[in-house]
Design an enzyme around this catalytic site. Sequence first.
Site, short mmCIF file in Angstrom:
data_model
loop_
_atom_site.label_atom_id
_atom_site.label_comp_id
_atom_site.label_asym_id
_atom_site.label_seq_id
_atom_site.Cartn_x
_atom_site.Cartn_y
_atom_site.Cartn_z
N HIS A 49 22.39 -24.41 -21.51
CA HIS A 49 22.85 -23.03 -21.68
C HIS A 49 23.81 -22.59 -20.58
CE1 HIS A 49 22.22 -18.53 -21.92
NE2 HIS A 49 22.42 -18.83 -23.19
N ARG A 52 21.11 -9.95 -30.63
CA ARG A 52 20.73 -10.32 -31.98
C ARG A 52 19.35 -10.97 -32.05
NH1 ARG A 52 25.27 -13.12 -34.00
NH2 ARG A 52 26.06 -11.21 -34.92
N ARG A 79 18.34 -10.21 -22.94
CA ARG A 79 17.14 -10.60 -23.68
C ARG A 79 15.95 -10.62 -22.74
NH1 ARG A 79 18.78 -12.64 -28.70
NH2 ARG A 79 20.83 -13.62 -28.73
N ARG A 109 27.74 -27.88 -25.84
CA ARG A 109 26.49 -28.11 -26.56
C ARG A 109 26.64 -27.85 -28.06
NH1 ARG A 109 23.15 -23.67 -25.71
NH2 ARG A 109 23.36 -23.07 -27.87
N HIS A 131 27.15 -8.59 -22.13
CA HIS A 131 26.52 -9.92 -22.12
C HIS A 131 26.49 -10.52 -20.71
CE1 HIS A 131 26.36 -14.33 -23.32
NE2 HIS A 131 25.38 -13.81 -24.03
N TYR A 187 15.67 -23.18 -20.94
CA TYR A 187 17.12 -23.09 -20.93
C TYR A 187 17.63 -23.50 -19.55
CZ TYR A 187 17.24 -20.08 -25.17
OH TYR A 187 17.13 -19.57 -26.43
N ASN A 235 17.12 -22.60 -36.46
CA ASN A 235 18.57 -22.45 -36.29
C ASN A 235 19.26 -22.18 -37.62
OD1 ASN A 235 18.33 -23.02 -33.57
ND2 ASN A 235 19.09 -25.11 -33.71
#
Length: 686
Positions: free
Chosen positions: A592, A405, A375, A564, A435, A468, A48
């Site tokens: 998530h 990303r 993703r 979160r 997204h 997730y 992270n």
Amino acid sequence: MTKEEPQNRYINREVSWLQFNARVLQEADDETVPLIERLRFLGIFSNNLDEFFKVRYATVKRIVEAGKGGKSELGGIKSNELLDIITQIVIKQQSDSLEILSKIHKKLEAENIFMINETQVKPDQHNFIKNYFIQKVSPALVTIILSDTVELPNLKDSAAYLAVKLDLKDDSNQYALIEISKSMNRFVVLPESEGNSYIMMLDDLLRYCLHDIFNIFNYESISAHMIKITRDGELDLESDLSKSFIEKISDSVKHRQIGEPVRFVYDKTIDKKTLSFLMDKMGIESTDSIIPGGRYHNRRDYMDFPSLGRNDLLYDKIEPLPVKDLSLETSIFQTIKKKDYLIHTPYHTFSYVVKFLREAALDPKVTTIKITIYRLAQISHVASSLINAAKNGKRVTVSIEIQARFDEQANIDYAEQMQQEGVNLFFGVQGLKVHSKMCVIEREEDGKSRRYGFISTGNFNESTAKIYTDYTLFTADQKILKDINKVFNFFETNYRIFRYKHIITSPHYSEKAFYKLIDTEIIKVKLGKPAGIRLKMNSLSSYKMVDKLYEASRAGVKIKMVVRGICCLIPGIKGMSENIEVISIVDKFLEHSRLYIFGDDSDAKIYISSADWMTRNIENRVEVSCPIYNEDIKQELIDNFNICWSANVKARILNDTQNNEYKKRKKPIVRAQFATYEYYLNKLRE
């Protein structure tokens, strides 16, 4: 601003993110977490931090270099001051992480697992280590000899290097760098001995074999210390019209490896002469974050710490559950035609998504498939199903976001493969990231076209679906799917702004729609009616949305939030946010899912969403928030939120102290993720 309101209305986004990462570090320090899982949390903490420096620190540094203060964008802190604040926080967190790692190593030894360095090698381990070096390490080794006259090659972003200093017999020094290759396992498992397990870091194995690497030099002594450089990870898209969009992204991803340095981490025991030589060669500047660290960097590799067959030191594996009455052995289309179904991964199996797409690929009545992809997994059954559908003559349209990303390369590879197989690709919308997570198919039934689809809070990725938490709604509701289809029309004709009757979309409508929903709760309170707002999201950083929640709080609306990560809102402040409470849950799975509940249980308006309440999600991305109309699913989502809100094991209270204090544990003991799994088990038993 009222007289009672404090001058500081927001928590800085970057500081709030670092506080979130501190919660990850708390998991590594939690003795109730299985030992090997604690090491893996250390790896997540480090990974992270790498991404934070590549993106957020790099962005603030760009603001500084542009000569801007950035106070309005950075929550009231000047950009140059923020760089210093970040560095000081990270130095403290790095120090804490080293102490935690030391404690874990001692615990490992109590379990007969020993991490040994080059000075602790036993005679019976010598041959194994030398053979391992010769067979597996030496052929892939990259060693760079340094000198004053030769320019230093660009060091790879976030790769770890051993900085080697040789004191030669002629009283001069020779410097070199050894790259710790990502292709090699960082942890070398040595043969067991007398019931003990032994693990050696690749770094220490290299230290043990330094003479084998540098025996051509006539040296008196040799030493090696770890360094790591992190580079600006933002993509710079050039305007060369001769290149395709995929080519531009691909070139920009490669350019990351030579981006500007933003962080330099070094072993604090390195001698000053070596450190000065290296920093001068690498062009490290005062605006870069220079962090003294420990003997080992790239602790993100601990995410892959070997399990050694010790299941007792790992979390118990949970078996993903089926959804009641939604079978993988019959037609999903025929089942969801009767009513909506919700899957909640990883508690439920992701196989329903793949089954839906495989059924669509084979069904002769299916004519079109449209899906957004953000993703993809490295090995994607989603992608293979779409290719299968194209081969079967379906019109397959995929909006693939190749600017996702740090996952750009995987998406580029699949985009090229799908394009070759006849899939119609859209690469987002100019100036916007796509997204949203949605799919709609059209099927010929009785001479008419009928739509089926799903809308999700998470990526269609088999790997992340195991860790997730995300919601996916399967529906044949023609009203919702008509709106979803309009979003795909927007990809083709994005000069048109479509109107939607049911879903909430960014960038055109989200802010106004959420404002309206909040205003409705304000009006209810003023009329003395039951009201309330319950929100679950990853991040809250839009100052506009924060201010709107402050307005609702001042009006008397009770607001409960589970956030979160980043939370720029300061809860519990009299005259500003006294009616707002915020908790954060960090545990085995990554929280998530985005869930928005407006109103009390009797008349709640409920949405699942791809969008957090961040400026980028509200204004600069294509996002979809989907209403829930099925009463059973509404109740399920309310139950889910209530379980999270009652959590008192892994829930931290977010407030102005930013201390990540745990919520007080009262009976009954509620560990939200475990309680959620039990909730779904009970639904199956009913």
